[in-house]
Design a protein around this motif. Structure first.
Motif, PDB file in Angstrom:
ATOM      1  N   THR A  21       0.833  -1.185   0.029  1.00 38.34           N
ATOM      2  CA  THR A  21       0.162   0.103  -0.029  1.00 38.34           C
ATOM      3  C   THR A  21       0.869   1.327  -0.013  1.00 38.34           C
ATOM      4  O   THR A  21       2.094   1.128   0.381  1.00 38.34           O
ATOM      5  CB  THR A  21      -0.882   0.172   1.175  1.00 38.34           C
ATOM      6  N   ILE A  22       0.260   2.275  -0.092  1.00 39.86           N
ATOM      7  CA  ILE A  22       0.870   3.576  -0.004  1.00 39.86           C
ATOM      8  C   ILE A  22       0.206   4.610   0.742  1.00 39.86           C
ATOM      9  O   ILE A  22      -1.103   4.719   0.397  1.00 39.86           O
ATOM     10  CB  ILE A  22       1.087   4.201  -1.448  1.00 39.86           C
ATOM     11  N   HIS A  23       0.776   5.264   1.728  1.00 37.55           N
ATOM     12  CA  HIS A  23      -0.146   6.086   2.382  1.00 37.55           C
ATOM     13  C   HIS A  23      -0.274   7.447   1.605  1.00 37.55           C
ATOM     14  O   HIS A  23       0.484   7.785   0.794  1.00 37.55           O
ATOM     15  CB  HIS A  23       0.514   6.395   3.965  1.00 37.55           C
ATOM     16  N   LEU A  24      -1.500   8.133   2.121  1.00 39.76           N
ATOM     17  CA  LEU A  24      -1.946   9.321   1.218  1.00 39.76           C
ATOM     18  C   LEU A  24      -0.530  10.328   1.182  1.00 39.76           C
ATOM     19  O   LEU A  24      -0.368  10.960   0.129  1.00 39.76           O
ATOM     20  CB  LEU A  24      -3.092   9.838   1.771  1.00 39.76           C
ATOM     21  N   SER A  25      -0.201  10.612   2.222  1.00 33.52           N
ATOM     22  CA  SER A  25       1.032  11.432   2.510  1.00 33.52           C
ATOM     23  C   SER A  25       2.129  11.275   1.705  1.00 33.52           C
ATOM     24  O   SER A  25       2.794  11.900   0.950  1.00 33.52           O
ATOM     25  CB  SER A  25       1.425  11.735   3.789  1.00 33.52           C
ATOM     26  N   GLU A  26       2.424   9.854   1.522  1.00 36.28           N
ATOM     27  CA  GLU A  26       3.578   9.327   0.718  1.00 36.28           C
ATOM     28  C   GLU A  26       3.378   9.535  -0.655  1.00 36.28           C
ATOM     29  O   GLU A  26       4.119   9.954  -1.543  1.00 36.28           O
ATOM     30  CB  GLU A  26       3.965   8.036   1.226  1.00 36.28           C
ATOM     31  N   ALA A  27       2.021   9.157  -0.998  1.00 36.59           N
ATOM     32  CA  ALA A  27       1.820   9.319  -2.685  1.00 36.59           C
ATOM     33  C   ALA A  27       1.786  10.903  -2.868  1.00 36.59           C
ATOM     34  O   ALA A  27       2.489  10.819  -4.165  1.00 36.59           O
ATOM     35  CB  ALA A  27       0.209   8.747  -2.699  1.00 36.59           C
ATOM     36  N   ALA A  28       1.368  11.557  -2.040  1.00 41.31           N
ATOM     37  CA  ALA A  28       1.597  13.192  -2.436  1.00 41.31           C
ATOM     38  C   ALA A  28       2.907  13.421  -2.506  1.00 41.31           C
ATOM     39  O   ALA A  28       3.288  14.326  -3.508  1.00 41.31           O
ATOM     40  CB  ALA A  28       0.702  14.085  -1.215  1.00 41.31           C
ATOM     41  N   ARG A  29       3.918  12.938  -1.667  1.00 39.86           N
ATOM     42  CA  ARG A  29       5.017  13.281  -1.596  1.00 39.86           C
ATOM     43  C   ARG A  29       5.789  12.776  -3.032  1.00 39.86           C
ATOM     44  O   ARG A  29       6.607  13.635  -3.623  1.00 39.86           O
ATOM     45  CB  ARG A  29       5.923  12.727  -0.602  1.00 39.86           C
ATOM     46  N   LEU A  30       5.568  11.747  -3.185  1.00 40.20           N
ATOM     47  CA  LEU A  30       6.069  11.007  -4.331  1.00 40.20           C
ATOM     48  C   LEU A  30       5.718  11.816  -5.753  1.00 40.20           C
ATOM     49  O   LEU A  30       6.558  11.847  -6.636  1.00 40.20           O
ATOM     50  CB  LEU A  30       5.596   9.577  -4.597  1.00 40.20           C
ATOM     51  N   CYS A  31       4.528  12.435  -5.507  1.00 38.99           N
ATOM     52  CA  CYS A  31       3.954  12.845  -6.852  1.00 38.99           C
ATOM     53  C   CYS A  31       4.297  14.434  -6.792  1.00 38.99           C
ATOM     54  O   CYS A  31       4.077  15.132  -8.072  1.00 38.99           O
ATOM     55  CB  CYS A  31       2.816  12.524  -7.288  1.00 38.99           C
ATOM     56  N   GLY A  32       4.747  14.922  -5.914  1.00 37.03           N
ATOM     57  CA  GLY A  32       4.996  16.344  -5.678  1.00 37.03           C
ATOM     58  C   GLY A  32       3.813  17.362  -5.909  1.00 37.03           C
ATOM     59  O   GLY A  32       3.826  18.349  -6.088  1.00 37.03           O
ATOM     60  N   VAL A  33       2.739  16.883  -5.377  1.00 37.73           N
ATOM     61  CA  VAL A  33       1.268  17.377  -5.231  1.00 37.73           C
ATOM     62  C   VAL A  33       0.793  17.446  -3.776  1.00 37.73           C
ATOM     63  O   VAL A  33       1.312  16.725  -3.107  1.00 37.73           O
ATOM     64  CB  VAL A  33       0.441  16.942  -6.334  1.00 37.73           C
ATOM     65  N   SER A  34      -0.536  17.898  -3.615  1.00 37.42           N
ATOM     66  CA  SER A  34      -1.006  17.917  -2.335  1.00 37.42           C
ATOM     67  C   SER A  34      -1.728  16.698  -2.001  1.00 37.42           C
ATOM     68  O   SER A  34      -1.967  15.888  -3.105  1.00 37.42           O
ATOM     69  CB  SER A  34      -2.085  19.395  -2.124  1.00 37.42           C
ATOM     70  N   GLU A  35      -2.217  16.451  -1.010  1.00 41.97           N
ATOM     71  CA  GLU A  35      -3.191  15.102  -0.641  1.00 41.97           C
ATOM     72  C   GLU A  35      -4.325  15.393  -1.346  1.00 41.97           C
ATOM     73  O   GLU A  35      -4.968  14.186  -1.767  1.00 41.97           O
ATOM     74  CB  GLU A  35      -2.980  14.999   0.790  1.00 41.97           C
ATOM     75  N   MET A  36      -4.726  16.575  -1.344  1.00 40.59           N
ATOM     76  CA  MET A  36      -6.238  16.890  -1.950  1.00 40.59           C
ATOM     77  C   MET A  36      -6.110  16.587  -3.384  1.00 40.59           C
ATOM     78  O   MET A  36      -7.086  15.707  -3.899  1.00 40.59           O
ATOM     79  CB  MET A  36      -6.618  18.141  -1.745  1.00 40.59           C
ATOM     80  N   THR A  37      -5.004  16.933  -4.127  1.00 40.01           N
ATOM     81  CA  THR A  37      -4.791  16.570  -5.489  1.00 40.01           C
ATOM     82  C   THR A  37      -4.829  14.998  -5.951  1.00 40.01           C
ATOM     83  O   THR A  37      -5.669  14.495  -6.565  1.00 40.01           O
ATOM     84  CB  THR A  37      -3.556  17.206  -6.156  1.00 40.01           C
ATOM     85  N   ILE A  38      -4.264  14.107  -4.890  1.00 38.42           N
ATOM     86  CA  ILE A  38      -3.921  12.777  -5.024  1.00 38.42           C
ATOM     87  C   ILE A  38      -5.497  12.225  -4.829  1.00 38.42           C
ATOM     88  O   ILE A  38      -6.001  11.441  -5.547  1.00 38.42           O
ATOM     89  CB  ILE A  38      -3.262  12.177  -3.940  1.00 38.42           C
ATOM     90  N   ARG A  39      -6.512  12.868  -3.798  1.00 37.82           N
ATOM     91  CA  ARG A  39      -7.664  12.473  -3.830  1.00 37.82           C
ATOM     92  C   ARG A  39      -8.644  12.841  -4.817  1.00 37.82           C
ATOM     93  O   ARG A  39      -9.061  11.837  -5.428  1.00 37.82           O
ATOM     94  CB  ARG A  39      -8.220  13.164  -2.512  1.00 37.82           C
ATOM     95  N   ARG A  40      -8.262  13.880  -5.420  1.00 31.56           N
ATOM     96  CA  ARG A  40      -8.990  14.412  -6.755  1.00 31.56           C
ATOM     97  C   ARG A  40      -8.709  13.285  -7.830  1.00 31.56           C
ATOM     98  O   ARG A  40      -9.678  12.823  -8.757  1.00 31.56           O
ATOM     99  CB  ARG A  40      -8.846  15.521  -7.113  1.00 31.56           C
ATOM    100  N   ASP A  41      -7.440  13.050  -7.934  1.00 27.37           N
ATOM    101  CA  ASP A  41      -6.837  11.947  -9.115  1.00 27.37           C
ATOM    102  C   ASP A  41      -7.757  10.709  -8.811  1.00 27.37           C
ATOM    103  O   ASP A  41      -8.120  10.319  -9.837  1.00 27.37           O
ATOM    104  CB  ASP A  41      -5.497  11.803  -8.792  1.00 27.37           C
ATOM    105  N   VAL A  42      -7.528  10.294  -7.688  1.00 24.75           N
ATOM    106  CA  VAL A  42      -8.129   8.864  -7.328  1.00 24.75           C
ATOM    107  C   VAL A  42      -9.668   8.927  -7.801  1.00 24.75           C
ATOM    108  O   VAL A  42     -10.454   7.873  -8.307  1.00 24.75           O
ATOM    109  CB  VAL A  42      -7.968   8.418  -6.030  1.00 24.75           C
ATOM    110  N   ALA A  43     -10.715   9.894  -7.323  1.00 26.74           N
ATOM    111  CA  ALA A  43     -11.957  10.014  -7.266  1.00 26.74           C
ATOM    112  C   ALA A  43     -12.293  10.223  -8.755  1.00 26.74           C
ATOM    113  O   ALA A  43     -13.441   9.743  -9.104  1.00 26.74           O
ATOM    114  CB  ALA A  43     -12.391  11.088  -6.566  1.00 26.74           C
TER     115      ALA A  43
END
Length: 256
Positions: A21-43
Motif C-alpha cells: 500500500t501507499i499512505h496518502l501523504s507518501e503518495a502526495a510526496r512522490l508525485c510532488g502535489v498535495s494530498e487533496m490533489t491525489i484524492r481528486r485524481d483517485v476520485a
C-alpha cells in the motif's frame, strides 16, 4: 482525465502493482502535489485504486478487501457523522415521510428527531434506526422486514421494493461505504442494494450523506450513480473534489 493526473496515477499504480500500500501523504510526496490533489485524481479515475484507512491500495487486491464491522463503524468518524447529519437534517420538514437506510452514518440523524416538535414518518430496514426512533411520540415507524442480517443489523427481502413503492416517500437519506466520481456509490452488502435502489427510485428527493473518507473508494455492491441524487452532504476534501468532478448543477453539493 488530464495528462498530469493520468501520469500521477500511472506512477502510483506501478508502485502498487508490486504489492503493498501507499499512505496518502507518501503518495502526495512522490508525485510532488498535495494530498487533496491525489484524492481528486483517485476520485476521477477508473476505480483501479481505492483508499483504505488513509492508504492507497489496488481495488482488486484480495489481501486488503475489508470486512464490514458494525461495532467498529460506530466510533469511526463520529464527529464527521454528527456534522453531516446536522446538515442533512436541514432538509426535513413537518409531515415528511423519510427513508433512512442502515449502517451508522445516519444514526445521528435518527436520534435528532427526538428534539423536533413536528411529526414525521420514518421508513427503514435497519434495526438500529428503528430502535432509535420507535419510542418517539412524534415519529411513526415503518419497519421493512425480511431475513435479518446481523452483520449490518438490517433486513432484506425480495418483496421490499414493492413495499417501498407503495409508500409516499418525501426524502430518502442514503449512506454509502464508497463514493467514486466514475464508479458511483457502493456498499459492502448486496442485500442493501434492493432497498437503496427502490428508495432512490421512489423518493421525491434523494440525499446522499457520505464523509470524505469514502471518496475514491469502491465497495463490492454498487447501487447508484452520483447524478441520481439531488443532494450530496459531505465534508473535507470531498466537497471540492465532487464539485470539480461532477459537471453542471446536479447533484447539489452541501459541504459541512
Amino acid at each position: 482525465m488530464k495528462g498530469r493526473s493520468a501520469q500521477r496515477l500511472a506512477r502510483l499504480q506501478d508502485i502498487l502493482n508490486r504489492g503493498g500500500t501507499i499512505h496518502l501523504s507518501e503518495a502526495a510526496r512522490l508525485c510532488g502535489v498535495s494530498e487533496m490533489t491525489i484524492r481528486r485524481d483517485v476520485a476521477a479515475s477508473d476505480g483501479a485504486m481505492v483508499f483504505l484507512g488513509g492508504r492507497l491500495v489496488m481495488a482488486d487486491n484480495p489481501q486488503y478487501a475489508p470486512l464490514y464491522d458494525l461495532d467498529a463503524e460506530k466510533g469511526s468518524h463520529s464527529l464527521a457523522k454528527q456534522r453531516l447529519c446536522q446538515g442533512a437534517a436541514a432538509f426535513i420538514e413537518a409531515g415528511d415521510t423519510l427513508f433512512v437506510d442502515c449502517g451508522t452514518t445516519l444514526m445521528p440523524l435518527a436520534s435528532s428527531l427526538a428534539s423536533v416538535e413536528y411529526e414525521v414518518t420514518v421508513v427503514t430496514y435497519a434495526l438500529n434506526v428503528a430502535n432509535a426512533v420507535g419510542h418517539l411520540p412524534n415519529v411513526r415507524l415503518v419497519l421493512l422486514g425480511g431475513l435479518f442480517y446481523a452483520s449490518s443489523l438490517s433486513f432484506g427481502s425480495e418483496d421490499m421494493p414493492q413495499a417501498i413503492r407503495r409508500l409516499g416517500i418525501n426524502k430518502a437519506f442514503i449512506s454509502a461505504a464508497g463514493m467514486h466520481v466514475e464508479r458511483g456509490v457502493s456498499c459492502f452488502h448486496f442485500h442493501e442494494v434492493v432497498p437503496k435502489q427502490a428508495a432512490i427510485a421512489s423518493a421525491m428527493q434523494r440525499i446522499l450523506v457520505c464523509d470524505d473518507s469514502k471518496l475514491g473508494v469502491v465497495r463490492p455492491a454498487y447501487f447508484a450513480r452520483l447524478d441520481e441524487f439531488d443532494v450530496i452532504v459531505t465534508d473535507g476534501d470531498a466537497d471540492d473534489a465532487l464539485r470539480e468532478g461532477l459537471p453542471g448543477h446536479t447533484p447539489r453539493i452541501v459541504g459541512v
